[in-house]
Motif scaffolding. Structure first.
Motif, PDB file in Angstrom:
ATOM      1  N   GLU A 176       0.744   6.201 -11.271  1.00  0.00           N
ATOM      2  CA  GLU A 176       1.967   6.440 -10.503  1.00  0.00           C
ATOM      3  C   GLU A 176       2.299   5.265  -9.586  1.00  0.00           C
ATOM      4  N   ILE A 177       1.262   4.618  -9.061  1.00  0.00           N
ATOM      5  CA  ILE A 177       1.499   3.520  -8.130  1.00  0.00           C
ATOM      6  C   ILE A 177       1.873   2.238  -8.874  1.00  0.00           C
ATOM      7  N   LEU A 178       1.083   1.883  -9.884  1.00  0.00           N
ATOM      8  CA  LEU A 178       1.255   0.554 -10.490  1.00  0.00           C
ATOM      9  C   LEU A 178       2.334   0.527 -11.564  1.00  0.00           C
ATOM     10  N   GLU A 179       2.517   1.624 -12.287  1.00  0.00           N
ATOM     11  CA  GLU A 179       3.481   1.577 -13.384  1.00  0.00           C
ATOM     12  C   GLU A 179       4.792   2.274 -12.990  1.00  0.00           C
ATOM     13  N   LEU A 180       4.724   3.582 -12.682  1.00  0.00           N
ATOM     14  CA  LEU A 180       5.958   4.272 -12.292  1.00  0.00           C
ATOM     15  C   LEU A 180       6.531   3.676 -11.015  1.00  0.00           C
ATOM     16  N   GLY A 181       5.654   3.245 -10.103  1.00  0.00           N
ATOM     17  CA  GLY A 181       6.075   2.796  -8.782  1.00  0.00           C
ATOM     18  C   GLY A 181       6.979   1.575  -8.773  1.00  0.00           C
ATOM     19  N   ILE A 182       6.948   0.783  -9.865  1.00  0.00           N
ATOM     20  CA  ILE A 182       7.814  -0.405  -9.908  1.00  0.00           C
ATOM     21  C   ILE A 182       9.277   0.018  -9.778  1.00  0.00           C
ATOM     22  N   LYS A 183       9.608   1.145 -10.415  1.00  0.00           N
ATOM     23  CA  LYS A 183      11.010   1.555 -10.425  1.00  0.00           C
ATOM     24  C   LYS A 183      11.240   2.876  -9.695  1.00  0.00           C
ATOM     25  N   ASP A 184      10.200   3.540  -9.235  1.00  0.00           N
ATOM     26  CA  ASP A 184      10.353   4.875  -8.654  1.00  0.00           C
ATOM     27  C   ASP A 184       9.529   4.977  -7.363  1.00  0.00           C
ATOM     28  N   ASP A 185      10.240   4.803  -6.250  1.00  0.00           N
ATOM     29  CA  ASP A 185       9.564   4.770  -4.958  1.00  0.00           C
ATOM     30  C   ASP A 185       8.935   6.120  -4.594  1.00  0.00           C
ATOM     31  N   ASP A 186       9.589   7.222  -5.002  1.00  0.00           N
ATOM     32  CA  ASP A 186       9.061   8.545  -4.655  1.00  0.00           C
ATOM     33  C   ASP A 186       7.696   8.780  -5.287  1.00  0.00           C
ATOM     34  N   ALA A 187       7.577   8.405  -6.551  1.00  0.00           N
ATOM     35  CA  ALA A 187       6.305   8.597  -7.261  1.00  0.00           C
ATOM     36  C   ALA A 187       5.213   7.816  -6.548  1.00  0.00           C
ATOM     37  N   LEU A 188       5.553   6.610  -6.118  1.00  0.00           N
ATOM     38  CA  LEU A 188       4.574   5.762  -5.448  1.00  0.00           C
ATOM     39  C   LEU A 188       4.109   6.393  -4.135  1.00  0.00           C
ATOM     40  N   MET A 189       5.067   6.819  -3.306  1.00  0.00           N
ATOM     41  CA  MET A 189       4.709   7.361  -2.000  1.00  0.00           C
ATOM     42  C   MET A 189       3.879   8.641  -2.135  1.00  0.00           C
ATOM     43  N   ARG A 190       4.249   9.475  -3.116  1.00  0.00           N
ATOM     44  CA  ARG A 190       3.522  10.724  -3.334  1.00  0.00           C
ATOM     45  C   ARG A 190       2.058  10.431  -3.694  1.00  0.00           C
ATOM     46  N   ALA A 191       1.868   9.464  -4.590  1.00  0.00           N
ATOM     47  CA  ALA A 191       0.505   9.137  -5.018  1.00  0.00           C
ATOM     48  C   ALA A 191      -0.308   8.593  -3.844  1.00  0.00           C
ATOM     49  N   VAL A 192       0.313   7.737  -3.031  1.00  0.00           N
ATOM     50  CA  VAL A 192      -0.409   7.170  -1.885  1.00  0.00           C
ATOM     51  C   VAL A 192      -0.826   8.290  -0.924  1.00  0.00           C
ATOM     52  N   ARG A 193       0.079   9.255  -0.703  1.00  0.00           N
ATOM     53  CA  ARG A 193      -0.250  10.377   0.191  1.00  0.00           C
ATOM     54  C   ARG A 193      -1.420  11.207  -0.346  1.00  0.00           C
ATOM     55  N   GLU A 194      -1.379  11.506  -1.647  1.00  0.00           N
ATOM     56  CA  GLU A 194      -2.447  12.322  -2.237  1.00  0.00           C
ATOM     57  C   GLU A 194      -3.796  11.618  -2.137  1.00  0.00           C
ATOM     58  N   MET A 195      -3.767  10.331  -2.415  1.00  0.00           N
ATOM     59  CA  MET A 195      -4.984   9.543  -2.390  1.00  0.00           C
ATOM     60  C   MET A 195      -5.574   9.498  -0.978  1.00  0.00           C
ATOM     61  N   THR A 196      -4.682   9.310   0.000  1.00  0.00           N
ATOM     62  CA  THR A 196      -5.131   9.237   1.388  1.00  0.00           C
ATOM     63  C   THR A 196      -5.750  10.565   1.817  1.00  0.00           C
ATOM     64  N   GLY A 197      -5.123  11.687   1.404  1.00  0.00           N
ATOM     65  CA  GLY A 197      -5.657  13.000   1.734  1.00  0.00           C
ATOM     66  C   GLY A 197      -7.049  13.193   1.142  1.00  0.00           C
ATOM     67  N   TYR A 198      -7.199  12.786  -0.103  1.00  0.00           N
ATOM     68  CA  TYR A 198      -8.499  12.930  -0.781  1.00  0.00           C
ATOM     69  C   TYR A 198      -9.594  12.185  -0.026  1.00  0.00           C
TER      70      TYR A 198
END
Ligand code: HEM
Ligand code: SF4
Lengths: 406, 69
Positions: A176-198
């Protein structure tokens, strides 16, 4: 739902690579090498208006000049994307410039020295064999899905001290961060949040019950004033280790097996002359370097004679540098016994990859174990090899047949 | 014939790629952060000359000097 400006944007196809290049174009994804050769013959630094303006150095010399020049080129943005949202989540040291860079990097280095990697090697060897056990009897497999993908994830999970099965979560976030995130900011932010929570939960556990894994090592690290790092700093570093360590190694491993699958002569030579493994690994890293970084131009300057202006990004292509015939004779050939090889797959200058010793060990062990158990293999003509788009390039589907199967 | 060789790592240029250590462990050592320095005073024992040049020509930062005395 609000209509978001971050919705996926389609890019028009490229017709003029020299003035309008696009590293997300399907032709670049499929086979970038002739494109780089064409651009390099034209100019050491080309420009595109896409991505709100971006340069691409095409020669080893130009890549090196930019990597060394932290005054004009900042690492605060390390991915070239369609948009330039405000900088929120930094990931020191990869997003740091001097003078913050060195202290942020220093405490990540000791866990990744060659000696530390020697201790990890038996576990990685076992991981490789566990994976091979799962598919060898089938006489075939998708090596990207069943083998190369899991090795870096399990190795880093083992180092961090978290369950190796949680690797599937990491794989999802990183996609979600490296591939989808290039063109989709929401996917990137969501993944970063989930990772941080974990990882925040992992820190809490260790505050109750300390362990002797890499997470605890980072929690116990002290800065130069003897102060512990903040939770935020530790979380940022953990995010970075995953983002920087997984797709990269997956890609380098996959490209190496892809090369050996379609080049029986190299495969047979490597089996007959195992002492060639070190030069072979370096050569595979050179020829199929997976990682293209980015910089942001901060001040006007000149690179290899080409003017470079602020407001633009730079696609810092270590892979293109590695194919420069001015530095590497027969640059377009894979020579597994190449003696002189100053390749830049792990970067040049202060941002040299923290995980280079880990990645080299994983590649060596994964290829050794594969060749021991599956000495004869080829690409499955009934399947299709597919390559990842964007910053980290490697096979995402790699269908193989073993021995005389098929 | 030529005299003895000596290797020296420029600490300002070395970024810890560790290529020297893997190619010529007799001539280079790494510190706790993975950065390199020459073993002893850098004098290359007879027979290891090729390794000294190999380390030099594989260091991506061109941080290794080889001099002839
Ligand atoms: C074959 C696999 C790998 C390749 C090709 C690779 C490549 C790179 C490159 C080119 C850079 C330089 C970035 C820049 O100049 O901005 C870098 C930095 C970095 N890599 Fe890797 N990498 C790999 C594996 C790993 C692994 C396994 C880890 C850790 C688990 C890792 C952690 C890092 C970190 C933390 C940085 C930032 C260093 C800094 O900014 O000073 N990498 N990597
Ligand atoms: S190869 Fe060069 S940069 Fe790497 S550790 Fe040795 S001297 Fe330092």
């Amino acid at each position: 739902m609000s209509d978001s400006v971050n919705a996926m944007t389609e890019h028009p196809p490229v017709s003029d690579w020299v003035h309008d290049f696009d590293h997300t174009d399907p032709r670049w994804t499929e086979n970038p090498f002739p494109i780089w050769d064409e651009l390099r013959a034209e100019c050491p630094v080309v420009h595109t208006k896409r991505f709100l303006g971006c340069y691409l150095p095409t020669t080893y010399q130009a890549v090196k000049e930019i990597a060394y020049d932290t005054e004009h080129f900042s690492s605060r943005r390390v991915v070239v994307r369609d948009m330039r949202p405000e900088i929120t989540a930094s990931a020191p040291p990869i997003t740091s410039d001097p003078p913050e860079h060195k202290p942020a990097k220093q405490f990540l280095l000791p866990p990744f020295t060659p000696d530390a990697m020697k201790k990890l090697e038996p576990r990685v060897r076992a991981i490789c064999n566990e994976l091979i056990d799962e598919f060898i009897a089938d006489g075939k497999c998708d090596a990207a899905a069943r083998y190369t993908r899991h090795i870096p994830v399990r190795a880093i999970a083992h180092m961090l001290g978290i369950p190796e099965q949680d690797g599937d979560l990491f794989i999802k976030w990183i996609h979600e961060i490296l591939e989808l995130g290039i063109k989709d900011d929401d996917a990137l932010m969501r993944a970063v949040r989930e990772m941080t929570g974990y990882f925040a939960a992992q820190l809490e556990q260790r505050k109750q019950q300390p362990t002797d894994d890499l997470i605890s090592t980072l929690m116990n690290a002290r800065d130069k004033d003897g102060q512990p790092l903040s939770d935020n700093h530790v979380l940022g570093s953990l995010r970075l280790l995953l983002i920087a360590g997984i797709d990269t190694t997956w890609s380098a491993l996959g490209s190496s097996l892809w090369h050996l699958a379609k080049t029986p002569a190299d495969r047979q030579r490597l089996i007959a002359e195992p002492e060639l493994m070190p030069t072979a690994i370096e050569e595979l890293l050179r020829a199929y370097a997976p990682v293209t970084m980015a910089r942001e131009v901060m001040k006007e300057t000149v690179i290899s004679g080409c003017p470079v202006k602020p407001g633009n990004m730079v696609l810092l292509s270590f892979p293109a540098a590695n194919r420069d015939p001015a530095v590497f004779p027969d640059a377009d050939k894979v020579l597994i016994d190449r003696k002189e090889n100053r390749h830049a797959a792990f970067g040049l200058g202060i941002h040299r990859c923290v995980g280079s010793n880990l990645a080299r060990m994983e590649m060596t062990v994964a290829i050794e174990e594969w060749l021991k158990r599956i000495p004869d293999f080829r690409l499955d003509p009934a399947g299709r090899v597919s390559w990842s788009e964007g910053t980290v390039r490697g096979p995402r589907q790699l269908p193989m047949l073993f021995g005389n199967a098929g | 014939m030529s005299g003895k060789l000596r290797v020296r790592v420029d600490q300002d240029k070395c970024q810890g790629h560790a290529r020297c250590k893997s190619l010529a462990p007799e001539l280079f050592d790494l510190d706790d952060f993975g950065n390199a320095h020459e073993v002893g005073d850098g004098t290359v024992p007879a027979g290891l000359e090729d390794k000294a040049w190999l380390a030099h020509s594989n260091c991506p930062e061109i941080a290794i000097d080889v001099t002839e005395e």
